[in-house]
Design a protein around this motif. Structure first.
Motif, PDB file in Angstrom:
ATOM      1  N   TYR A  34      12.327   1.443   0.356  1.00 36.82           N
ATOM      2  CA  TYR A  34      12.675   0.482  -0.860  1.00 36.82           C
ATOM      3  C   TYR A  34      11.784  -0.727  -0.843  1.00 36.82           C
ATOM      4  N   ALA A  35      11.852  -1.261   0.371  1.00 27.35           N
ATOM      5  CA  ALA A  35      11.126  -2.607   0.735  1.00 27.35           C
ATOM      6  C   ALA A  35       9.487  -2.122   0.324  1.00 27.35           C
ATOM      7  N   GLY A  36       9.019  -1.154   1.006  1.00 27.86           N
ATOM      8  CA  GLY A  36       7.591  -0.587   0.710  1.00 27.86           C
ATOM      9  C   GLY A  36       7.436  -0.775  -0.487  1.00 27.86           C
ATOM     10  N   TYR A  69       8.167  -6.794  11.164  1.00 31.73           N
ATOM     11  CA  TYR A  69       8.491  -5.443  10.497  1.00 31.73           C
ATOM     12  C   TYR A  69       8.190  -5.222   9.238  1.00 31.73           C
ATOM     13  N   PHE A  70       8.466  -6.137   8.254  1.00 29.54           N
ATOM     14  CA  PHE A  70       7.852  -6.336   6.815  1.00 29.54           C
ATOM     15  C   PHE A  70       6.605  -6.359   6.701  1.00 29.54           C
ATOM     16  N   GLY A  71       5.819  -7.068   7.610  1.00 28.90           N
ATOM     17  CA  GLY A  71       4.590  -7.154   7.543  1.00 28.90           C
ATOM     18  C   GLY A  71       3.903  -5.859   7.907  1.00 28.90           C
ATOM     19  N   LEU A  72       4.672  -5.048   8.726  1.00 22.83           N
ATOM     20  CA  LEU A  72       3.936  -3.600   8.955  1.00 22.83           C
ATOM     21  C   LEU A  72       4.045  -2.601   7.929  1.00 22.83           C
ATOM     22  N   ILE A  73       5.354  -2.891   7.236  1.00 21.32           N
ATOM     23  CA  ILE A  73       5.542  -2.054   5.976  1.00 21.32           C
ATOM     24  C   ILE A  73       4.512  -2.496   5.039  1.00 21.32           C
TER      25      ILE A  73
END
Length: 304
Positions: free
Chosen positions: A167-169, A228-232
């Protein structure tokens, strides 16, 4: 896959692998609900303080709803059920089940059409799942009601993590990593806080309990989730969440070295398989491609 992505991936694997020990200690002192709620507020507060010191202007124009959904799944859903289930089934079994997150993520991503996975990525996820079975296996323990409940709770945690990541992606692409992390942890903390009615803090926490909670909040939440959100955003949700394969490997190695748990030859083989699976998912290693029909040289014509 840039060197920065690889460094973030490795840091996540090590930090989250070590977090299993901290979770057990924090739950001991604060209870499963308090450990999650307080950890979330510490993480959000840390990032807000850093942003203020850097005079960074935060942009939450994406709205409350997507941040609340990510907080409800990736933070509250994952951490609450994991913290509840881990004391019932142990860290080893929790590590096994956590490794199902990439599988759930791949299935959800394909259903939603968020990202297309090539054969190497699918093969890598399959290898990672196989490696988990080789690496830790299932412990020979009595199958009690608590054991079944603990496994079910941990599987809910893994599905929540996978759903939130995909969902974040899909909905937070382009949102700053600090904003996404702060919003998710504030939402997750607020959702988790009322659960203290069901599971109040058991007593006065000790220094080790406080240290574990602060470490979880500052290092293993604030720092890791920003990465992690940066990796997504950089490599996609399924490839980013594949770090859970490596997390399980690190958790088992920590248990072997620090807790004296034995490591068998099949487990060593499992660690190698997991490493290859991660490399395939991330594109560091590619499957050999067969020749195209036009590239195949036809056999020479017979003169006989």
């Amino acid at each position: 896959m840039t060197p920065r992505d690889v460094s973030a991936y490795l840091f996540l694997a090590i930090a989250w692998g070590l977090s299993f020990m901290c979770v057990v200690q924090a739950v001991h002192g604060f209870g499963w609900a308090g450990a999650v709620a307080f950890r979330a507020f510490i993480a959000a507060g840390t990032l807000l303080l850093i942003a203020r010191l850097r005079r960074k202007r935060l942009d939450f124009s994406c709205g409350i709803k997507p941040l609340a959904i990510v907080g409800a799944t990736t933070v509250a859903g994952q951490l609450v059920f994991l913290s509840y289930g881990m004391p019932l089934i142990g860290t080893a079994m929790s590590a096994i089940l956590v490794a199902t997150i990439p599988v759930f993520s791949m299935l959800i991503a394909r259903v939603w059409g968020v990202e297309r996975l090539n054969g190497g990525a699918v093969a890598g996820i399959a290898l990672g799942a196989l490696g988990i079975l080789l690496l830790v296996g299932f412990p020979a323990v009595p199958v009690t009601a608590d054991f079944v409940i603990g496994c079910a709770a941990t599987l809910v945690a893994t599905f929540s993590a996978a759903f939130g990541s995909v969902y974040a992606g899909r909905r937070l692409k382009g949102v700053g990593t600090s904003e996404a992390t702060i919003g998710a942890f504030i939402s997750g903390g607020l959702i988790s806080l009322p659960l203290l009615i069901l599971a109040p803090v058991p007593g006065v926490p000790g220094l080790a309990d406080i240290a574990a909670l602060v470490t979880l909040g500052v290092v293993m939440s604030a720092a890791t989730y920003v990465l992690y959100f940066g990796l997504i955003n950089s490599i996609g949700p399924t490839r980013a969440i594949s770090v859970e394969f490596a997390v399980t490997g690190v958790a088992v190695l920590v248990g072997t070295i620090l807790l004296g748990e034995p490591l068998s030859v099949p487990q060593i083989a499992g660690a190698v398989v997991i490493g290859l699976g991660c490399a395939l998912v991330l594109g560091l290693v590619r499957l050999p491609r067969g020749k195209r029909p036009e590239e195949i040289t036809p056999p020479a014509a017979s003169n006989g």
